[in-house]
Scaffold this motif. Structure first.
Motif, PDB file in Angstrom:
ATOM      1  N   SER A 103       1.034  -1.332  -0.123  1.00  8.73           N
ATOM      2  CA  SER A 103      -0.012  -0.063  -0.060  1.00  8.73           C
ATOM      3  C   SER A 103       0.928   1.381   0.100  1.00  8.73           C
ATOM      4  O   SER A 103       0.590   2.292  -0.680  1.00  8.73           O
ATOM      5  CB  SER A 103      -1.025  -0.147   1.398  1.00  8.73           C
ATOM      6  N   GLY A 104       2.085   1.137   0.837  1.00  9.44           N
ATOM      7  CA  GLY A 104       3.067   2.409   0.811  1.00  9.44           C
ATOM      8  C   GLY A 104       3.580   2.659  -0.510  1.00  9.44           C
ATOM      9  O   GLY A 104       3.780   3.790  -1.038  1.00  9.44           O
ATOM     10  N   ILE A 105       3.988   1.458  -1.133  1.00  8.11           N
ATOM     11  CA  ILE A 105       4.389   1.598  -2.404  1.00  8.11           C
ATOM     12  C   ILE A 105       3.574   2.333  -3.426  1.00  8.11           C
ATOM     13  O   ILE A 105       4.014   3.085  -4.376  1.00  8.11           O
ATOM     14  CB  ILE A 105       4.961   0.171  -3.131  1.00  8.11           C
ATOM     15  N   VAL A 106       2.338   1.820  -3.492  1.00 11.52           N
ATOM     16  CA  VAL A 106       1.353   2.305  -4.371  1.00 11.52           C
ATOM     17  C   VAL A 106       1.277   3.980  -3.968  1.00 11.52           C
ATOM     18  O   VAL A 106       1.005   4.649  -5.002  1.00 11.52           O
ATOM     19  CB  VAL A 106      -0.062   1.701  -4.609  1.00 11.52           C
ATOM     20  N   ASP A 107       1.073   4.333  -2.542  1.00  8.73           N
ATOM     21  CA  ASP A 107       1.103   5.638  -2.562  1.00  8.73           C
ATOM     22  C   ASP A 107       2.039   6.703  -3.110  1.00  8.73           C
ATOM     23  O   ASP A 107       2.175   7.535  -3.263  1.00  8.73           O
ATOM     24  CB  ASP A 107       0.900   5.790  -0.978  1.00  8.73           C
ATOM     25  N   GLY A 108       3.257   5.787  -2.783  1.00 10.27           N
ATOM     26  CA  GLY A 108       4.344   6.539  -3.289  1.00 10.27           C
ATOM     27  C   GLY A 108       4.464   6.810  -4.763  1.00 10.27           C
ATOM     28  O   GLY A 108       5.086   7.993  -5.233  1.00 10.27           O
ATOM     29  N   LEU A 109       4.165   5.738  -5.900  1.00  6.04           N
ATOM     30  CA  LEU A 109       3.933   5.975  -7.023  1.00  6.04           C
ATOM     31  C   LEU A 109       2.992   6.963  -7.392  1.00  6.04           C
ATOM     32  O   LEU A 109       3.210   7.832  -8.271  1.00  6.04           O
ATOM     33  CB  LEU A 109       3.557   4.776  -7.624  1.00  6.04           C
ATOM     34  N   ARG A 110       1.825   7.020  -6.850  1.00  8.15           N
ATOM     35  CA  ARG A 110       0.776   8.061  -7.080  1.00  8.15           C
ATOM     36  C   ARG A 110       1.289   9.384  -6.643  1.00  8.15           C
ATOM     37  O   ARG A 110       0.986  10.200  -7.452  1.00  8.15           O
ATOM     38  CB  ARG A 110      -0.398   7.858  -6.215  1.00  8.15           C
ATOM     39  N   ASP A 111       2.190   9.664  -5.715  1.00  5.84           N
ATOM     40  CA  ASP A 111       2.615  11.074  -5.076  1.00  5.84           C
ATOM     41  C   ASP A 111       3.785  11.352  -6.201  1.00  5.84           C
ATOM     42  O   ASP A 111       3.589  12.524  -6.557  1.00  5.84           O
ATOM     43  CB  ASP A 111       3.423  10.669  -4.024  1.00  5.84           C
ATOM     44  N   ARG A 112       4.304  10.496  -6.834  1.00  2.87           N
ATOM     45  CA  ARG A 112       5.297  11.065  -8.215  1.00  2.87           C
ATOM     46  C   ARG A 112       4.517  11.419  -9.332  1.00  2.87           C
ATOM     47  O   ARG A 112       4.899  12.276 -10.141  1.00  2.87           O
ATOM     48  CB  ARG A 112       5.960   9.518  -8.657  1.00  2.87           C
ATOM     49  N   LEU A 113       3.239  11.022  -9.433  1.00  2.79           N
ATOM     50  CA  LEU A 113       2.307  11.245 -10.470  1.00  2.79           C
ATOM     51  C   LEU A 113       1.459  12.562 -10.071  1.00  2.79           C
ATOM     52  O   LEU A 113       0.737  13.302 -10.802  1.00  2.79           O
ATOM     53  CB  LEU A 113       1.390  10.268 -10.691  1.00  2.79           C
ATOM     54  N   GLY A 114       1.823  12.966  -8.833  1.00  2.00           N
ATOM     55  CA  GLY A 114       1.067  14.401  -8.365  1.00  2.00           C
ATOM     56  C   GLY A 114      -0.459  14.060  -8.166  1.00  2.00           C
ATOM     57  O   GLY A 114      -1.245  15.171  -8.136  1.00  2.00           O
ATOM     58  N   ILE A 115      -0.788  12.768  -7.837  1.00  2.00           N
ATOM     59  CA  ILE A 115      -2.304  12.497  -7.468  1.00  2.00           C
ATOM     60  C   ILE A 115      -2.320  11.933  -5.756  1.00  2.00           C
ATOM     61  O   ILE A 115      -1.039  11.343  -5.369  1.00  2.00           O
ATOM     62  CB  ILE A 115      -2.878  11.626  -8.083  1.00  2.00           C
ATOM     63  N   PRO A 116      -3.207  12.142  -4.831  1.00  2.00           N
ATOM     64  CA  PRO A 116      -3.144  11.812  -3.654  1.00  2.00           C
ATOM     65  C   PRO A 116      -3.691  10.367  -3.331  1.00  2.00           C
ATOM     66  O   PRO A 116      -3.841   9.790  -4.098  1.00  2.00           O
ATOM     67  CB  PRO A 116      -4.521  12.711  -3.083  1.00  2.00           C
ATOM     68  N   SER A 117      -3.284  10.052  -2.213  1.00  2.00           N
ATOM     69  CA  SER A 117      -3.238   8.493  -1.786  1.00  2.00           C
ATOM     70  C   SER A 117      -4.832   8.371  -1.622  1.00  2.00           C
ATOM     71  O   SER A 117      -5.729   8.935  -1.539  1.00  2.00           O
ATOM     72  CB  SER A 117      -3.009   8.330  -0.131  1.00  2.00           C
TER      73      SER A 117
END
Length: 348
Positions: free
Chosen positions: A158-172
């Motif tokens: 779940s943390g990995i996915v949050d990190g990838l979304r953050d790189r894309l500029g989208i929230p958790s």
């Protein structure tokens, strides 16, 4: 498990035919080395395999008697690809519930677990952990969501996915509800029984003589957590309880879906698990062995849970509060573990 994360030398990585940003592969490479991380980590985009990293060459996995093997990598890749397609298909089937997209799936079997989580629509991270993930016969029953091997990997991915979304500029999307803060000190606890008149008058229940659970289901309900429970046998509901008439639950759902309509949708979903589970079990068996014990379908607003009770019996629960996804899961797990510990028989 810690010794598996201490060196990069045991990590195997390979890429598919698509062009991949090397930084992403390197990031996954680092993730799979860490304590609590999965043993196998892969990336799929619109059903197309991109790359994977793993620690399957580490001898400690074999000494634990697990089914992990570098010779089975092609099975893990195929299972991941099928799971990515199934994630998309289930997302469409759950659309009628109007609780948002399917963002996380957990397939918890006796000897491991698979996870599929959405970064963006049809863009998934797939993970596998291997090892004993259920109670050993003759020993105390385990609360499945609290099995460290599975829970740690779940939080990790779940943390990995949050990190990838953050790189894309989208929230958790808060998969699993792991990022939620604890309730305020003066707020009523969802772990405490709800005895107020509003709660009692809102509980709807029905049960047949075929179910020994009918009287216990209402005790698990909470308006801010579990709002629907069903005991099913071979795809037929033999007992159910819900709080869909509770004003707090009604406020969380679309106005055009009154409680009777919601109840119909949840019943259809509960009955459909007899098919979902068969398909998902066959898929997961390519990677992890043993019976399918627990399935989590985590959507943007809550989750749907499946727990195996016996060859024909299973329990389905629903929450519409994303902040309480993990707590609702734990509550169901405690009930099932208690039933097993008390020697309840469902034809196992």
């Amino acid at each position: 498990m810690g010794e598996l994360r201490t060196t990069r030398a045991s990590v195997h990585e390979w890429t598919g035919s698509r062009s991949i940003e090397q930084v992403t592969v390197s990031t996954f490479h680092d993730y799979v080395c860490r304590q609590g991380g999965p043993h196998y980590l892969a990336k799929y985009d619109h059903g197309v395999y991109e790359f994977a990293v793993d620690v399957l060459d580490a001898g400690e996995l074999f000494s634990a008697g697990s089914d992990a093997s570098p010779d089975r990598r092609h099975f893990y890749q195929a299972a991941g690809q099928q799971l990515a397609f199934m994630m998309t298909a289930l997302d469409q089937q759950l659309n009628d519930l109007e609780t948002g997209r399917l963002i996380r799936m957990v397939l918890h079997a006796e000897r491991g677990a698979m996870f599929c989580m959405s970064v963006t629509p049809k863009n998934y991270v797939l993970a596998i952990v291997f090892g004993a993930a259920a109670a050993v016969k003759g020993r105390t029953a385990r609360v499945l969501p609290q099995v460290g091997l599975v829970r740690d990997a779940d939080v990790f991915v779940s943390g990995i996915v949050d990190g990838l979304r953050d790189r894309l500029g989208i929230p958790s999307q808060n998969p699993g509800g792991w990022k939620s803060t604890m309730p305020a000190a003066n707020a009523p606890s969802a772990d405490e029984p709800a005895n107020d008149e509003t709660f009692r008058s809102a509980v709807q229940r029905r049960s047949s003589p075929l179910s020994t659970l009918g009287g216990r289901l209402p005790d698990l309900l909470r308006p801010d957590e579990l709002v629907y429970l069903a005991h099913c046998r071979s795809g037929d509901i033999v007992a159910e309880a819900d709080l869909l008439d509770h004003e707090q639950v009604v406020a969380l759902r679309p106005a055009h879906l009154p409680p009777p309509a919601m109840r119909t949708l949840y019943r259809r979903t509960a009955e459909g698990f007899v098919t979902f589970t068969r398909q998902l079990s066959q898929l997961a068996r390519q990677a992890v062995r043993g019976r399918m014990l627990r399935i989590v379908l985590d959507v943007e607003q809550g989750a749907v849970y499946y727990y195996r009770l016996g060859p024909r019996d299973y329990l389905v629960g629903v929450t519409v509060n994303q902040k309480r996804v993990s707590q609702a899961d734990r509550r169901m797990g405690e009930l099932v573990a208690g039933l097993v510990g008390a020697g309840a028989s469902f034809g196992q």
